[in-house]
Motif scaffolding. Structure first.
Motif, PDB file in Angstrom:
ATOM      1  N   GLY A 172       0.839  -1.338  -0.063  1.00  0.00           N
ATOM      2  CA  GLY A 172      -0.134   0.040  -0.098  1.00  0.00           C
ATOM      3  C   GLY A 172       0.812   1.172   0.029  1.00  0.00           C
ATOM      4  O   GLY A 172       0.403   2.302   0.115  1.00  0.00           O
ATOM      5  N   GLU A 173       2.242   1.079  -0.253  1.00  0.00           N
ATOM      6  CA  GLU A 173       2.852   2.347  -0.256  1.00  0.00           C
ATOM      7  C   GLU A 173       3.483   3.027  -1.455  1.00  0.00           C
ATOM      8  O   GLU A 173       4.280   3.791  -1.589  1.00  0.00           O
ATOM      9  N   THR A 174       2.744   2.258  -2.757  1.00  0.00           N
ATOM     10  CA  THR A 174       3.113   2.841  -4.007  1.00  0.00           C
ATOM     11  C   THR A 174       2.938   4.120  -4.298  1.00  0.00           C
ATOM     12  O   THR A 174       3.265   4.629  -5.367  1.00  0.00           O
ATOM     13  N   ASP A 175       1.979   4.632  -3.811  1.00  0.00           N
ATOM     14  CA  ASP A 175       1.574   5.973  -4.084  1.00  0.00           C
ATOM     15  C   ASP A 175       2.768   7.073  -3.648  1.00  0.00           C
ATOM     16  O   ASP A 175       3.104   7.938  -4.497  1.00  0.00           O
ATOM     17  N   ALA A 176       3.605   6.788  -2.753  1.00  0.00           N
ATOM     18  CA  ALA A 176       4.658   7.701  -2.527  1.00  0.00           C
ATOM     19  C   ALA A 176       5.771   7.327  -3.641  1.00  0.00           C
ATOM     20  O   ALA A 176       6.322   8.229  -4.131  1.00  0.00           O
ATOM     21  N   ALA A 177       5.876   6.148  -4.218  1.00  0.00           N
ATOM     22  CA  ALA A 177       6.619   5.913  -5.460  1.00  0.00           C
ATOM     23  C   ALA A 177       6.378   6.959  -6.477  1.00  0.00           C
ATOM     24  O   ALA A 177       7.116   7.459  -7.277  1.00  0.00           O
ATOM     25  N   ALA A 178       5.073   6.953  -6.751  1.00  0.00           N
ATOM     26  CA  ALA A 178       4.401   7.687  -7.673  1.00  0.00           C
ATOM     27  C   ALA A 178       4.902   9.305  -7.478  1.00  0.00           C
ATOM     28  O   ALA A 178       5.266   9.851  -8.552  1.00  0.00           O
TER      29      ALA A 178
END
Length: 378
Positions: A230-236
């Protein structure tokens, strides 16, 4: 060599569950002794590592495939061969092995295809050998697939866990700068592996940018390994390409093409990881070892992320020189069960990271961002 008839003369004990749920649905049952089939060996299991994916399957969450009850748990194992089936050529009785099964490793005896086993290196403890397949090959595939090098800066979430810890070390071996998320209490744990620690949660992208700006020779983040879920928003937010954003069991991110699914590897990858561990080039820390009858407590510790490293089920006590074995003790809850205890309110979603891949991190972050945006327009 033990015969198939001899293996039928005993019973085994196995961790099973008859309904979906938390650790409390787990129980240890006596089951018929497995009989090795063609190309299989019967392994007396000494150690089996626990993995967050076990909890995902047991809770019956989407994307984990079908489960037939009573179901068994676990993939990783290490132990000794005590019987062989027909057409087995690589292993014989008494051989020390490590490997994996698709499901059911958490048992005293398991029939395992010999193609899924390797000889256990003498320099690796049973607990580590019995925990290397899922964590080791997932970390290996993730880092090797990215072709990391000295020009890369990589963010690894849940970097103090089994997969994250190994992935961080593999990335460092390739010369990459590694920023790892964990709780503040484990910052020093990550620093010993050359990882730059930071907190997980809201504001991760901003914290990572500050670290990059303040770190000599660090380049902008070029890869993101999400082992928390659930942390892939930070990658974007950091501008990392979706093709270089990997996640474990975060199906929402994969289905929306925001990330690539990271998965386990084969016995070849396991052998490469085992060789690195045996050569002391990387280390897999063991957080705690529980006996078979402590399986419920073991998974509670795993889900709470009580300590850095791997939680292991020890099915047979093996003494090592200088080892200090803790004596069983009465737990506080055993003598205070049912007794009201004054305490401050604790929001568990803040105190405990969510189970890997359950999507709650992503949903909570987006809800908080929406509330912040709404408040800013008022």
């Amino acid at each position: 060599m033990a015969t198939r008839d001899e293996s039928r003369a005993f019973t085994a004990r196995a961790v099973r569950y008859a309904e979906f749920g938390g650790p409390e649905v787990l129980h240890v049952d006596e089951v018929p002794m497995p009989v090795p089939g063609e190309g299989e060996v019967l392994v007396e299991v000494f150690a089996s590592g626990l993995n967050p994916a076990d909890s995902v399957v047991r809770r019956g969450e989407a994307g984990v495939g079908s489960v037939e009850f009573p179901a068994m748990q676990g993939r990783d194992l290490a132990g000794v061969v005590i019987a062989t089936g027909p057409d087995v050529g690589r292993f014989g009785r008494g051989d020390e092995v490590m490997g994996f099964v698709e499901r059911g490793a958490q048992a005293t005896h398991v029939a395992v295809p010999e193609r899924q086993l390797l000889p256990k290196p003498a320099g690796i403890s049973w607990e580590v050998a019995g925990s290397l397949y899922v964590a080791g090959t997932t970390a290996w595939n993730a880092t090797e697939g990215l072709a990391l090098g000295p020009d890369d800066t990589v963010v690894v979430t849940a970097a103090a866990g089994g997969v994250g810890c190994l992935a961080a070390q593999f990335a460092r071996m390739h010369g990459a700068t590694v920023i790892g998320t964990t709780t503040e209490e484990r910052f020093d744990f990550l620093r010993q592996f050359g990882v730059i620690p930071t907190r997980y949660g809201i504001g991760l992208a901003d914290r990572v940018r500050r670290i990059v700006d303040e770190t000599e020779h660090a380049r902008p983040v070029s890869a993101f390994l999400d082992f928390l879920g659930g942390e892939t928003d930070a990658a974007a937010e950091l501008g990392v390409a979706s093709s270089r954003t990997l996640t474990v069991l975060d199906h929402d991110a994969v289905e929306s093409s925001e990330a690539v699914a990271a998965g386990t590897g084969d016995v070849v990858a396991m052998g490469r990881v085992a060789a690195l561990v045996a050569a002391r080039r990387v280390r897999l820390p063991i957080a705690d070892v529980f006996g078979l009858d402590g399986i419920v407590d073991a998974y509670r510790a795993l889900d709470r992320r009580d300590a850095p490293g791997k939680v292991v089920l020890g099915l047979r006590v093996v003494d090592y020189p200088g080892q200090k074995v803790r004596e069983p003790a009465i737990k506080e809850q055993d003598v205070t069960l049912g007794v009201p205890t004054p305490h401050d309110h604790l929001d568990v979603t803040e105190a405990i990271p969510p189970a890997i891949g359950d999507g709650s991190v992503r949903r909570r972050h987006r809800e908080e961002h929406e509330r912040e945006a709404a408040a800013a327009t008022e």
